[in-house]
Design an enzyme around this catalytic site. Structure first.
Site, short mmCIF file in Angstrom:
data_model
loop_
_atom_site.label_atom_id
_atom_site.label_comp_id
_atom_site.label_asym_id
_atom_site.label_seq_id
_atom_site.Cartn_x
_atom_site.Cartn_y
_atom_site.Cartn_z
N ARG A 61 77.61 -15.63 49.64
CA ARG A 61 78.14 -14.35 50.15
C ARG A 61 79.66 -14.22 50.15
O ARG A 61 80.17 -13.17 50.48
CB ARG A 61 77.63 -14.07 51.58
CG ARG A 61 76.14 -14.14 51.76
CD ARG A 61 75.67 -13.40 53.00
NE ARG A 61 76.40 -13.73 54.19
CZ ARG A 61 76.34 -13.02 55.33
NH1 ARG A 61 75.61 -11.94 55.39
NH2 ARG A 61 77.03 -13.39 56.39
N ASP A 62 80.39 -15.24 49.78
CA ASP A 62 81.86 -15.11 49.78
C ASP A 62 82.48 -15.85 48.61
O ASP A 62 83.49 -16.54 48.75
CB ASP A 62 82.44 -15.61 51.10
CG ASP A 62 83.90 -15.16 51.30
OD1 ASP A 62 84.29 -14.13 50.70
OD2 ASP A 62 84.64 -15.84 52.02
N LEU A 63 81.87 -15.72 47.45
CA LEU A 63 82.42 -16.37 46.25
C LEU A 63 83.66 -15.62 45.79
O LEU A 63 83.66 -14.41 45.63
CB LEU A 63 81.37 -16.38 45.13
CG LEU A 63 80.18 -17.31 45.36
CD1 LEU A 63 79.08 -17.01 44.34
CD2 LEU A 63 80.60 -18.77 45.27
N ASN A 67 87.87 -19.91 46.74
CA ASN A 67 86.80 -20.75 47.27
C ASN A 67 86.20 -21.68 46.22
O ASN A 67 85.18 -22.30 46.46
CB ASN A 67 85.68 -19.89 47.86
CG ASN A 67 86.02 -19.37 49.24
OD1 ASN A 67 86.98 -19.82 49.86
ND2 ASN A 67 85.24 -18.43 49.73
#
EC number: 2.7.11.24
Length: 295
Positions: A61-63, A67
């Protein structure tokens, strides 16, 4: 891995809380002129990592580039699972999760979403690696949607009918855009020269982008399909792609409230367990490599 000899210069030495020291995050790698081998191999590793997460029922959900970290030998790792959720979680799947530039349309529009929400993010990251700049640089969630439809075109009525009434009314009242072809969005000049060794071409990379950057998630390529795409499957190794998924003993752990001290204790126990399982370089509970069997 087949590509360990390839060298990406170390641009900046950054410390990350991972199992080993990495050389740079993808934000720095994006500024380099990558050939097709490096680009496709980095994407292959991203997709492998995401496949294993999804196999364990986890959506990242936060690529985003910050990251994802890379070593000079092209080894890639995915970081920051602070927003990850199990696919069957009882928590509200809030739209305010993925960093705005990499948010899938279904997240922007407050729709339900599945694992291939991460595929859209990979498509945005790939586009950024090719262009050297963010593809959809929205200033807020409304502007983000506008940036998407300006470039990809207003979605079909079939997709609009999946939206709740208030969101559909807003979207239908926006100006309609025809969008641009992917040949126009990603012309050959943005890509490196075609690869002689692995026969990798700009047309293949563009085709992969066109399958990941699809507004309607039901028509978007899956991780498994992306791993079989001609631009990616030159690196396909069953021992990497089809390795057992990580074991999650308690999928509801992140749904329960814990104090900071309790989280520290849980993390400490997890590290001890990992060290015990990986003694002598062998991960207990997973099949040994061919080299280890031969020894």
């Amino acid at each position: 891995p087949k590509f360990r000899h390839v060298h990406i210069p170390c641009v900046c030495l950054s410390l990350y809380l991972v199992m080993e020291l990495m050389d740079a995050n993808l934000c720095q790698v994006i500024q380099m002129e990558l050939d097709h081998e490096r680009l496709s191999y980095l994407l292959y590793q991203m997709l492998c990592g995401i496949k294993h997460l999804h196999a364990a029922g986890i959506i990242h959900r936060d690529l985003k580039p910050s990251n994802i970290v890379v070593k000079s030998d092209c080894t890639l790792k995915i970081l920051d699972f602070g927003l990850a959720r199990t696919a069957a979680t009882g928590l509200l799947m809030t739209p305010y999760v993925v960093t705005r530039y990499y948010r899938a349309p279904e997240v922007i529009l407050g729709m339900g979403y599945q694992a291939n929400v991460d595929v859209w993010s990979v498509g945005c990251i790939m586009a950024e690696m090719v262009r050297g700049s963010v593809l959809f640089p929205g200033t807020d969630h409304i502007d983000q949607w506008n940036k998407v439809i300006e470039q990809l075109g207003t979605p079909s009525q079939e997709f609009l009918m999946k939206l709740n009434q208030s969101v559909r009314t807003y979207v239908e009242n926006r100006p309609r855009y025809a969008g641009y072809s992917f040949e126009k969005l990603f012309p050959d000049v943005l890509f490196p020269a075609d690869s002689e060794h692995n026969k990798l071409k700009a047309s293949q990379a563009r085709d992969l982008l066109s399958k990941m950057l699809v507004i309607d998630a039901s028509k978007r390529i899956s991780v498994d399909e992306a791993l079989q795409h001609p631009y990616i499957n030159v690196w396909y190794d069953p021992t990497e792609v089809e390795a057992p998924p990580p074991v999650i003993t308690d999928k509801q752990l992140d749904e329960r409230e814990h104090t900071v001290e309790e989280w520290k204790e849980l993390i400490y126990k997890e590290v001890l367990d990992w060290e015990e399982r990986t003694k002598n370089g062998v991960i207990r509970g997973q099949p040994a490599s061919i080299a280890q069997v031969q020894q």
